[in-house]
Design a protein around this motif. Structure first.
Motif, mmCIF file in Angstrom:
data_model
loop_
_atom_site.group_PDB
_atom_site.id
_atom_site.type_symbol
_atom_site.label_atom_id
_atom_site.label_comp_id
_atom_site.label_asym_id
_atom_site.label_seq_id
_atom_site.Cartn_x
_atom_site.Cartn_y
_atom_site.Cartn_z
ATOM 1 N N PHE A 610 -14.376 -84.672 -52.300
ATOM 2 C CA PHE A 610 -13.704 -85.016 -51.046
ATOM 3 C C PHE A 610 -13.333 -86.497 -50.994
ATOM 4 N N LEU A 611 -14.140 -87.349 -51.580
ATOM 5 C CA LEU A 611 -13.816 -88.770 -51.609
ATOM 6 C C LEU A 611 -12.536 -89.009 -52.413
ATOM 7 N N PHE A 630 -10.784 -83.586 -44.647
ATOM 8 C CA PHE A 630 -11.976 -84.105 -43.976
ATOM 9 C C PHE A 630 -12.672 -82.989 -43.184
ATOM 10 N N ALA A 631 -11.873 -82.132 -42.559
ATOM 11 C CA ALA A 631 -12.433 -81.022 -41.778
ATOM 12 C C ALA A 631 -13.096 -79.984 -42.689
ATOM 13 N N ARG A 632 -12.556 -79.843 -43.925
ATOM 14 C CA ARG A 632 -13.093 -78.848 -44.863
ATOM 15 C C ARG A 632 -14.496 -79.207 -45.349
ATOM 16 N N PRO A 640 -20.141 -86.133 -44.281
ATOM 17 C CA PRO A 640 -19.391 -87.337 -44.654
ATOM 18 C C PRO A 640 -20.307 -88.565 -44.665
ATOM 19 N N ASN A 641 -20.149 -89.415 -45.690
ATOM 20 C CA ASN A 641 -20.891 -90.675 -45.720
ATOM 21 C C ASN A 641 -19.941 -91.825 -45.392
ATOM 22 N N LEU A 642 -20.414 -93.048 -45.496
ATOM 23 C CA LEU A 642 -19.614 -94.218 -45.116
ATOM 24 C C LEU A 642 -18.322 -94.331 -45.924
ATOM 25 N N MET A 648 -10.981 -92.291 -44.386
ATOM 26 C CA MET A 648 -10.297 -91.729 -43.225
ATOM 27 C C MET A 648 -9.731 -92.821 -42.320
ATOM 28 N N VAL A 649 -10.501 -93.892 -42.105
ATOM 29 C CA VAL A 649 -10.009 -95.013 -41.296
ATOM 30 C C VAL A 649 -8.809 -95.657 -41.978
#
Length: 749
Positions: A610-611, A630-632, A640-642, A648-649
């Protein structure tokens, strides 16, 4: 009154000690007690019917005169009772009495010298045999072959064998077994093959000869030759006499199926047979079968010894069968089986393999007298990462003068490497040299790894150049260079390895491809790929994954995809490499396509998957796709981690969705770090959202008041809209809160 001939006939009917005593009384009362032939017969009878060896000796010394035949009778009695020192003493007495040995005397004396490994004494008897002409006797000459073999002098044994005028099966057997027992099983098999080809009746192998052949095959793990030998003995009709040897051979060769067949054919199964079959089953992790055989052994009335119990415990340890291993320990305690050093060592080692250090520590005081026990404990501490305890126990061993074995030394050196304690590692290196363990390839490899991990590559190279090498040695040194980002040197070392005809393994190729990947060198990567194809390596999972990564990092996505598609098996790491490859080269859509195929293949994605996808979407500006990915994450129970939030930000910030980005940051279940705040602040500056930027900076400062970067960015934002006083206040606050303050720039000019 009995005549001598009648007494000799009577002696044939003696069956009990009582009848022997009556017969002895008759010989005395009839006046034949000094008859040397009858006295010799009495000595033989006392040897057969009386457990006390002094009876024969007392009778012998009571006689006023003695001849060679009488001496031979007592010599034979002493030999049958393994009283070899007394036998040699009697022979010296015989020689002092000016009696000459005969062809029956010498084999007994020479065999006794062989059992005691008294080479000088045996050599003097050899000289006597040559002088008296007794060497031509087949039994005497064969005994000299056995003597020199037992004393480790195979050149002399072969020389004596070659001088024998007429060789019989005894001489051949002595030579064959001599080669096997002296670590020359190949020569033993060659002798057996030649002997079998001669075809003379006197030279045909007997059961003892075949036993030597099976022992040679077992020592060589030569299953093919051993199976052929088994066929020959079946054909010759002697297989039933040597089934124990056949069983031992199949056990040593690691063939439990054939070993079990041979075991079933053994009629009278002794402890050695049970140990052989249990040992081979334990070696292959067949612990259910081991337990069944152990119970069957007990039902047959065979009490286990320390060796068979050690085999069972070792098997439980190797198979990591914790519950059965503990249950078997209970059986040992309840039935009061052997409580010796070997069993305690095996118990300790089993629990150390289980990782049950607390139990091992309770057992350790019971076997502190055993050097193996100390080495096992050092190994156990190192195995579970208790590096400080590992090194401390090893140092205690050295202080107490307990000999270090390779298993303990390797563990201690590995712990030094993990701790970065290079000086302590060097002191162990000194002890390795003093203890003559520097010739052990496992020890030298651990030293190379220790110096390599600690950045002392010069020392690692010195050991590498001076020691025997295997593929592990090369792999360790190549990996050390890669670890310290000396990728060019790692590739050069691989080229040197190939030039010296040292065949690499899969681990070597994975490491060197990793170096090519870091260098982003397409030429070097392709050269290694060609070597893989030309050398016939199978493109397994680690190798294929590394190739995918190399080509992706070199921008050769078509080749990367070709390797990826050719792989029959793919795990999550392989899928991640392909997704990451597309993402880093700007092909976010292809990365998403691969992710879709991954989901269809039922491989579970992980955090890295995912990253990589979120990073690809962020750089490509695929906002909706990024939100979907992200939703998956929740669908796969991946929290999710930092790093995921930072991506995402970044994704939302790049597309101008700053309010959504801010809402995400403020609603995060974990505290944002510098990466998250930095990404959001950076995009506020990019889109000239000063008020939002100032607000975000305040949040960031509250969460991390000593990070001067937030103050600087906030001050710059105030300055950009002409609010100079606020900017100055922020800088003043930064100087008060941040101990270092903003570092002043400087120049060499």
């Amino acid at each position: 009154m009995y005549h001598a001939a009648e007494l000799i006939r009577l002696s044939k009917h003696i069956a009990t000690p009582e009848s022997l005593l009556r017969f002895h009384a008759v010989t005395v009362t009839s006046g034949h007690s000094t008859n040397l032939f009858i006295a010799s017969k009495l000595i033989s009878l006392y040897d057969s019917h009386n457990d006390d060896p002094t009876s024969c000796s007392t009778l012998f010394h009571s006689l006023p005169s003695k001849d060679t035949f009488l001496y031979n009778s007592l010599l034979k009695s002493l030999f049958s009772r393994s009283l070899f020192p007394q036998l040699l003493s009697l022979f010296s007495h015989m020689r002092a009495s000016n009696l000459s040995p005969d062809h029956f005397t010498l084999p007994l004396v020479v065999s006794a010298s062989a059992h005691l490994t008294l080479l000088p004494h045996g050599a003097s008897v050899h000289a006597l045999a040559s002088k008296t002409g007794l060497f031509s006797s087949s039994s005497a000459s064969a005994s000299f072959v056995s003597l020199y073999s037992r004393c480790g002098q195979m050149d002399l044994a072969r020389k004596v064998f070659d001088e024998i005028p007429v060789r019989d099966v005894v001489a051949w057997t002595a030579l064959i077994i001599g080669h096997v027992q002296n670590g020359e099983p190949e020569k033993g098999l060659r002798c057996l093959r030649y002997m079998h080809g001669v075809g003379e009746d006197a030279e045909k192998p007997n059961a003892r000869t075949w036993e030597g052949g099976f022992l040679a095959c077992g020592n060589l793990c030569a299953l093919k030759e051993g199976t052929c030998l088994h066929g020959v003995v079946i054909k010759n009709g002697v297989a039933s006499f040597i089934q124990s040897s056949v069983l031992a051979m199949y056990s040593k060769c690691g063939n439990p199926r054939e070993a079990y067949r041979a075991f079933c054919d053994v009629i009278h199964k002794d402890l050695l047979c049970w140990t052989s079959i249990i040992g081979v089953c334990a070696r292959f992790g067949m612990m259910g079968e081991c337990v069944r055989l152990f119970r069957e052994m007990q039902e047959h009335g065979i009490r286990p010894d320390g060796i068979v119990i050690g085999c069972m415990l070792s098997g439980f340890g190797n198979s990591m069968d914790v519950s059965e291993g503990k249950a078997f320990h209970g059986v040992i305690i309840r039935r009061h089986y052997v409580d010796d050093e070997k069993v305690n060592d095996s118990l300790l080692f089993m629990y150390l393999k289980f990782g049950m250090l607390s139990v091992a520590e309770r057992l350790f005081p019971r076997c502190r007298g055993s050097g193996d026990c100390w080495n096992f404990m050092v190994f156990g501490y190192g195995r579970i990462g208790e590096d400080v305890k590992c090194v401390e126990l090893f140092r205690e061993m050295q202080i107490l003068g307990i000999r270090s074995e390779s298993i303990g030394v390797v563990s201690a050196i590995a712990s030094c490497a993990q701790l970065g304690a290079v000086n302590l590692g060097r002191s162990i290196h000194c002890n390795v040299i003093k203890g003559f363990l520097d010739g052990n390839i496992s020890v030298t490899n651990s030293l190379i790894e220790m110096y390599g991990k600690c950045g002392k590559l010069t020392f690692a190279w010195r050991i590498f150049d001076r020691s025997e090498r295997d593929v592990v040695s090369w792999n360790i040194l190549i990996s050390s260079h890669v670890h310290f980002k000396q990728h060019e040197e790692a590739v050069n070392l691989f080229n040197k390895m190939v030039r010296e005809d040292q065949k690499p393994n899969t681990a070597t190729l994975v490491v060197v491809l990793s170096a090519c990947s870091h260098l982003a060198s397409l030429e070097k990567g392709e050269r290694v790929h060609r070597y893989i194809n030309e050398s016939g390596f199978q493109l397994n999972l680690p190798l294929g994954t590394t190739l995918v990564d190399v080509y992706a990092k070199c921008g050769q996505l078509q080749k990367s995809r070709m390797v990826f598609d050719s792989m029959m098996e793919k795990d999550v790491i392989c899928w991640n490499a392909m997704i990451s490859g597309y993402g880093m080269n700007g092909y976010a859509e292809s990365a998403l396509e691969i992710f879709q195929h991954m989901e269809e293949s039922n491989v579970m994605p992980n955090e890295i998957t995912f990253l990589s996808l979120l990073s690809a979407c962020a750089h490509a500006g695929l906002v909706e796709e990024g939100k979907y990915v992200f939703a998956r994450m929740l669908s796969y129970s991946v929290n999710p981690n930092l790093k995921h939030y930072t991506c995402m930000v970044d994704l939302l910030g790049r597309s101008g969705n700053l309010q959504e980005a801010e809402d995400m940051v403020l609603s995060m279940p974990i505290s944002p770090d510098g990466g998250v705040w930095g990404a959001l602040l950076s995009h506020c500056k990019t889109y000239n959202q000063v008020e939002m930027g100032i607000r975000i900076a305040m949040y960031a400062i509250d969460s991390e008041p000593e990070n001067d970067g937030y103050y600087i960015m906030m001050a710059n934002m105030y300055s950009s809209i002409g609010r100079w006083e606020e900017a100055e206040n922020v800088r003043r606050t930064m100087k008060e809160r941040c101990s270092m303050g903003k570092k002043a720039g400087w120049s060499l000019l």
